[in-house]
Enzyme design. Structure first.
Site, PDB file in Angstrom:
ATOM      1  N   GLU A  45      43.919  36.624  41.102  1.00  0.00           N
ATOM      2  CA  GLU A  45      44.992  37.271  41.885  1.00  0.00           C
ATOM      3  C   GLU A  45      45.283  36.422  43.107  1.00  0.00           C
ATOM      4  O   GLU A  45      44.353  35.960  43.777  1.00  0.00           O
ATOM      5  CB  GLU A  45      44.587  38.669  42.374  1.00  0.00           C
ATOM      6  CG  GLU A  45      44.687  39.753  41.355  1.00  0.00           C
ATOM      7  CD  GLU A  45      44.367  41.131  41.921  1.00  0.00           C
ATOM      8  OE1 GLU A  45      44.747  41.427  43.062  1.00  0.00           O
ATOM      9  OE2 GLU A  45      43.719  41.898  41.193  1.00  0.00           O
ATOM     10  N   GLU A  90      37.554  43.792  42.000  1.00  0.00           N
ATOM     11  CA  GLU A  90      37.243  43.828  43.436  1.00  0.00           C
ATOM     12  C   GLU A  90      36.091  44.776  43.737  1.00  0.00           C
ATOM     13  O   GLU A  90      36.195  45.672  44.582  1.00  0.00           O
ATOM     14  CB  GLU A  90      38.492  44.196  44.248  1.00  0.00           C
ATOM     15  CG  GLU A  90      39.563  43.117  44.185  1.00  0.00           C
ATOM     16  CD  GLU A  90      40.728  43.354  45.143  1.00  0.00           C
ATOM     17  OE1 GLU A  90      40.915  44.480  45.609  1.00  0.00           O
ATOM     18  OE2 GLU A  90      41.463  42.374  45.418  1.00  0.00           O
TER      19      GLU A  90
HETATM   20  C1  BGP Z   1      44.270  43.868  44.909  1.00  0.00           C
HETATM   21  C2  BGP Z   1      44.212  44.713  43.667  1.00  0.00           C
HETATM   22  C3  BGP Z   1      45.488  44.866  42.936  1.00  0.00           C
HETATM   23  C4  BGP Z   1      46.730  44.711  43.755  1.00  0.00           C
HETATM   24  C5  BGP Z   1      46.678  43.704  44.852  1.00  0.00           C
HETATM   25  C6  BGP Z   1      47.790  43.760  45.878  1.00  0.00           C
HETATM   26  O1  BGP Z   1      43.490  44.477  45.868  1.00  0.00           O
HETATM   27  O2  BGP Z   1      43.247  44.228  42.782  1.00  0.00           O
HETATM   28  O3  BGP Z   1      45.403  45.992  42.130  1.00  0.00           O
HETATM   29  O4  BGP Z   1      47.555  45.751  43.839  1.00  0.00           O
HETATM   30  O5  BGP Z   1      45.473  43.729  45.555  1.00  0.00           O
HETATM   31  O6  BGP Z   1      47.603  44.836  46.721  1.00  0.00           O
HETATM   32  P1  BGP Z   1      48.723  45.888  47.033  1.00  0.00           P
HETATM   33  O7  BGP Z   1      49.242  46.350  45.737  1.00  0.00           O
HETATM   34  O8  BGP Z   1      48.030  46.963  47.776  1.00  0.00           O
HETATM   35  O9  BGP Z   1      49.714  45.184  47.847  1.00  0.00           O
END
Ligand code: BGP
Length: 472
Positions: free
Chosen positions: A365, A174
């Site tokens: 993701e 990201e």
């Molecule tokens: C993205 C990241 C992850 C992850 C996911 C969910 O931004 O790449 O590392 O954690 O989002 O976000 P969160 O864990 O804050 O709910």
């Protein structure tokens, strides 16, 4: 329907699930000084590890000591690939050493061997919110050009050692979070930087991004040299920012908002700084350290594919002062953490990126954070099944009806882990429930959720079980 080599899998990041934060020579990373938070309470970044604070990333879900048990469960689900990151500070504990930490590498040797046993292909992110803390403290993080070589050394060790096991790599997770300078966590997790009140934040943000672009491009070139079979991609956080209305000014606001998001892939996929960015630099009178050699490197080191995370969409409304303001979309429901649920947005973003770049895309993701309940060793997470199914249907439409070339789908997260934004395990995303107190007490702690079986069946049929919902 889908190619038989379509990469179904799941995703994680080292700092959120490995634990063992100081074992076998691992150094502290920027994630190791972030405290626990919640939906109402932001995480804190502390200068060092303080005895009276709770740092959930230190323990993660202790994958470090349970990797074979967990990978066995991934295999049972039928994973074709597993997206993970290599913790930079496990390999270079401080970040500026001459030689890597062999014990750290041996851990990944074992993980990759275990994956190989089940023919699960690792997909690796080199930097996922976990750079060595020392580089942040001693060098000011990615404000400093020296970071390019430190990163490259780390990349070289990984590429060299794992060239036969890993085909797909990503350089920075990201990377485009940096553009949202209002949220201080983005600069810290992505670059080891804390902005000062008296600095020109926009200038620093573009400078950091530039050094990361150079590092990423050099990694692409290095990988080609080491083994041309390896494919290096970029990784962005993507989601539509729709116009707030069909008023032309809102439409234009949406284009400008999306440019901000796409700026990073515009550079990494096309190899040039887009015209709109150069205009911003002129208007804002930014003076950046960018050499001709850097620009030549960026032009040569373009990525092979675009990896991205997709969670939610927003809207852009015209605003005289700031060009636009980004708002919540009133037409879609939200999760308990306020994240919009918009499956059609995934098809939209797949279409737009493929049309913009023409390179393969990889959904690395996508998932639903929720409060799960473990009852009699079961978790009935129909809400997650619905979320994932609706998104997969839209992905299949993009592939089947729109012709988008998608390499694979690795939902977040393969297994429950520590949330990046809130630092809690209570925001659960996995197919496997993790009972953290039990694990900490040395008892069994992994349970298959209902979504586990659902995903297993989806992979088994290679998506064909959703054919009727995709349509012609
Ligand atoms: C993205 C990241 C992850 C992850 C996911 C969910 O931004 O790449 O590392 O954690 O989002 O976000 P969160 O864990 O804050 O709910």
């Amino acid at each position: 329907m889908l190619d038989s080599n379509f990469l179904w899998g799941g995703a994680v990041a080292a700092n959120q699930y490995e634990g063992a934060w100081n074992v076998d020579g691992k150094g502290p990373s920027v994630a190791d000084v972030m405290t626990k938070g919640s939906v109402n309470q932001p995480r804190q970044i502390t200068a060092t590890v303080l005895a009276d604070k709770d740092y959930p990333n230190h323990w993660g879900i202790d994958f470090f000591h349970h990797y074979s048990e967990v990978i066995k469960l991934f295999a049972e689900m039928g994973f074709k690939c597993f997206r993970l990151s290599i913790a930079w500070s496990r390999i270079f504990p401080l970040g500026d050493e001459a030689e890597p930490n062999e014990a750290g590498l041996q851990f990944y040797d074992q993980v990759f061997q275990e994956l190989e046993k089940y023919k699960i292909q690792p997909v690796v992110t080199l930097s996922h919110f976990e750079m060595p803390l020392h580089l942040a403290h001693q060098y000011g993080g990615w404000r400093n050009r020296k970071l390019i070589n430190f990163y490259l050394k780390f990349a070289q060790v990984c590429l060299q050692r794992y060239q036969d096991q890993v085909k797909y790599w990503m350089t920075f997770n990201e990377i485009n979070n940096l553009i949202d300078t209002d949220n201080p966590f983005n600069a810290w997790t992505g670059a080891g930087v804390i902005y000062q009140n008296d600095e020109n934040i926009l200038q620093t943000m573009y400078q950091i991004s530039h050094y990361q672009f150079v590092a990423s491009a050099k990694t692409v070139l290095l990988a080609k040299k080491i083994n041309p079979q390896m494919q290096v991609g970029c990784m962005l956080h993507l989601g539509p920012i729709y116009p707030a209305s069909c008023e032309p000014k809102d439409m234009m606001a949406s284009v400008k908002a999306m440019d901000r998001r796409f700026f990073f892939s515009d550079v990494q996929v096309r190899g040039i700084y887009p015209a709109y960015t150069q205009k911003i630099w002129q208007r804002q009178q930014l003076h950046l350290d960018i050499t001709d050699e850097d620009l030549a490197t960026i032009a040569q080191g373009t990525v092979a594919y675009l990896g991205f995370s997709y969670y939610k969409s927003t809207i852009a409304k015209f605003d005289q002062l700031h060009d636009f303001v980004e708002l919540a979309n009133p037409h879609v429901p939200k999760s308990d953490w306020g994240w919009a649920i918009d499956p059609v947005g995934l098809r939209y973003i797949l279409n737009v990126t493929y049309e913009r770049y023409g390179c393969p895309v990889f959904i690395v993701e996508n998932g639903f954070g929720a409060y799960d309940q473990l009852e009699q060793e079961k978790v009935h997470d129909q809400y997650r099944i619905t979320y994932l199914k609706d998104h997969v249907v839209e992905m299949l439409k993009a592939i089947e009806l729109d012709g988008v070339k998608v390499l694979g789908y690795t939902p977040w997260s393969a297994i429950d882990l520590i949330s990046a934004s809130t630092g809690e395990i209570a925001k659960r995303y996995g197919f496997i429930y993790v009972d953290l107190p039990a694990l900490k007490a040395g008892k069994p702690g992994f349970y298959r959720k209902d979504s586990f079986k659902w995903y297993q069946n989806l992979i088994k049929t290679n998506g064909a079980n959703l054919k009727a919902e995709v349509g012609q």
